[in-house]
Design a protein around this motif. Structure first.
Motif, PDB file in Angstrom:
ATOM      1  N   ILE A 132       0.750  -1.211  -0.093  1.00 38.77           N
ATOM      2  CA  ILE A 132       0.108  -0.033  -0.003  1.00 38.77           C
ATOM      3  C   ILE A 132       0.947   1.270   0.034  1.00 38.77           C
ATOM      4  O   ILE A 132       2.128   1.280   0.331  1.00 38.77           O
ATOM      5  CB  ILE A 132      -1.105   0.115   1.159  1.00 38.77           C
ATOM      6  CG1 ILE A 132      -0.396  -0.088   2.466  1.00 38.77           C
ATOM      7  CG2 ILE A 132      -1.943  -1.262   0.957  1.00 38.77           C
ATOM      8  CD1 ILE A 132      -1.112   0.371   3.830  1.00 38.77           C
ATOM      9  N   SER A 148     -10.768   5.847  10.271  1.00 39.68           N
ATOM     10  CA  SER A 148     -10.752   5.216   8.810  1.00 39.68           C
ATOM     11  C   SER A 148     -10.533   6.064   7.673  1.00 39.68           C
ATOM     12  O   SER A 148     -10.979   7.226   7.815  1.00 39.68           O
ATOM     13  CB  SER A 148     -11.755   4.262   8.535  1.00 39.68           C
ATOM     14  OG  SER A 148     -12.095   3.340   9.443  1.00 39.68           O
ATOM     15  N   ASP A 151     -10.597   4.656   0.655  1.00 41.68           N
ATOM     16  CA  ASP A 151      -9.621   4.522  -0.473  1.00 41.68           C
ATOM     17  C   ASP A 151     -10.609   5.070  -1.881  1.00 41.68           C
ATOM     18  O   ASP A 151     -11.414   5.228  -1.668  1.00 41.68           O
ATOM     19  CB  ASP A 151      -9.771   3.087  -0.741  1.00 41.68           C
ATOM     20  CG  ASP A 151      -8.460   2.464  -1.541  1.00 41.68           C
ATOM     21  OD1 ASP A 151      -7.926   3.366  -2.120  1.00 41.68           O
ATOM     22  OD2 ASP A 151      -8.609   1.532  -1.994  1.00 41.68           O
ATOM     23  N   PHE A 169      -9.268   1.943   4.915  1.00 42.96           N
ATOM     24  CA  PHE A 169      -8.222   1.838   5.599  1.00 42.96           C
ATOM     25  C   PHE A 169      -8.272   1.975   6.895  1.00 42.96           C
ATOM     26  O   PHE A 169      -8.642   2.992   7.362  1.00 42.96           O
ATOM     27  CB  PHE A 169      -6.871   2.496   5.092  1.00 42.96           C
ATOM     28  CG  PHE A 169      -6.560   2.108   3.757  1.00 42.96           C
ATOM     29  CD1 PHE A 169      -5.627   0.998   3.699  1.00 42.96           C
ATOM     30  CD2 PHE A 169      -6.784   2.616   2.647  1.00 42.96           C
ATOM     31  CE1 PHE A 169      -5.288   0.628   2.269  1.00 42.96           C
ATOM     32  CE2 PHE A 169      -6.287   2.575   1.334  1.00 42.96           C
ATOM     33  CZ  PHE A 169      -5.460   1.511   1.111  1.00 42.96           C
ATOM     34  N   HIS A 185      -7.265  -3.445   5.465  1.00 41.13           N
ATOM     35  CA  HIS A 185      -7.927  -2.816   4.426  1.00 41.13           C
ATOM     36  C   HIS A 185      -8.911  -3.395   3.667  1.00 41.13           C
ATOM     37  O   HIS A 185      -8.977  -4.853   3.427  1.00 41.13           O
ATOM     38  CB  HIS A 185      -6.961  -2.499   3.223  1.00 41.13           C
ATOM     39  CG  HIS A 185      -7.498  -1.943   1.750  1.00 41.13           C
ATOM     40  ND1 HIS A 185      -7.300  -2.457   0.628  1.00 41.13           N
ATOM     41  CD2 HIS A 185      -8.187  -1.007   1.737  1.00 41.13           C
ATOM     42  CE1 HIS A 185      -7.786  -1.795  -0.228  1.00 41.13           C
ATOM     43  NE2 HIS A 185      -8.325  -0.625   0.450  1.00 41.13           N
ATOM     44  N   THR A 187     -12.274  -3.744   0.895  1.00 39.26           N
ATOM     45  CA  THR A 187     -12.714  -3.260  -0.155  1.00 39.26           C
ATOM     46  C   THR A 187     -14.237  -3.198  -0.268  1.00 39.26           C
ATOM     47  O   THR A 187     -14.872  -4.686  -0.076  1.00 39.26           O
ATOM     48  CB  THR A 187     -12.114  -3.556  -1.259  1.00 39.26           C
ATOM     49  OG1 THR A 187     -12.130  -4.920  -1.511  1.00 39.26           O
ATOM     50  CG2 THR A 187     -10.634  -3.224  -1.432  1.00 39.26           C
TER      51      THR A 187
END
Length: 211
Positions: A132, A148, A151, A169, A185, A187
């Protein structure tokens, strides 16, 4: 023309111009009110959409916090790291916890990274040695405890269909005053909720709108 006809024509012209002026004034006033109403309606819809998007992100943040704030998760991760990442039983426990997050339906995949950006554990089917961005790591370390970082939207490198994902993140902290021991992380796939949410227009309209 007789002297009587000319004043009559002038009066008619004045009356016509007055009617046109009044009509134009009324038209502009009605147009302004319609524009104000339409603008107010769009502002109300935009506030509704923003609150719905925030609720979507807050739910995702809440789910990740349940994992990173879990005492058992932090203890197992700390022990595994302290032992040089050699004991598979700790790794399997941590991987199971990450898979539990993906089973909630929000997340595409979940990954743990070291503070140097190196990959620790991932639920991704393709276990590529990704790293990252250093800027993200520094922002997480400098940020408030537990915050947090969202992203950016990007194509998933580990998806056959090149799905578009957006992630969070989150730091893994032993306590609020300590430095993170890892970064999680997670998604999300926006096509499951975010895109349908944006495409949905509340109320009826004779014209098309794009948000």
């Amino acid at each position: 023309s007789s002297p009587i006809e000319r004043p009559s024509l002038l009066i008619i012209v004045i009356i016509v111009l007055s009617i046109c002026g009044i009509g134009l004034t009324v038209y502009l006033a009605v147009k302004k009110q319609i524009a104000i109403g339409a603008t107010g309606n769009l502002e109300s819809i935009s506030r509704l959409k923003v609150s719905q998007i925030n609720a979507w992100l807050d739910e995702a943040r809440s789910d990740t916090r349940l994992t990173v704030n879990s005492n058992s998760f932090k203890a197992e991760l700390r022990t595994w790291l302290d032992n040089g990442k050699r004991e598979d039983k700790f790794r399997e426990y941590l991987l199971t916890r990450l898979k539990d997050l993906t089973s909630l339906g929000h997340f595409h995949d979940v990954t743990l990274y070291e503070l140097n950006g190196a990959l620790l554990i991932t639920t991704k089917t393709s276990n590529k040695p990704e790293r990252i961005n250093r800027t993200v790591i520094e922002a997480i370390v400098r940020g408030n405890a537990g915050d947090s970082i969202i992203d950016d939207f990007h194509l998933s490198a580990n998806s056959e269909n090149k799905d578009v994902v957006v992630g969070l993140f989150s730091p893994v902290l032993l306590d609020a005053a300590s430095k993170p021991i890892a970064i999680l992380h997670a998604t999300l796939t926006p096509d499951k909720l975010l895109y349908p949410l944006l495409q949905e227009w509340p109320g009826t309209s004779s014209t098309a709108e794009t948000l």
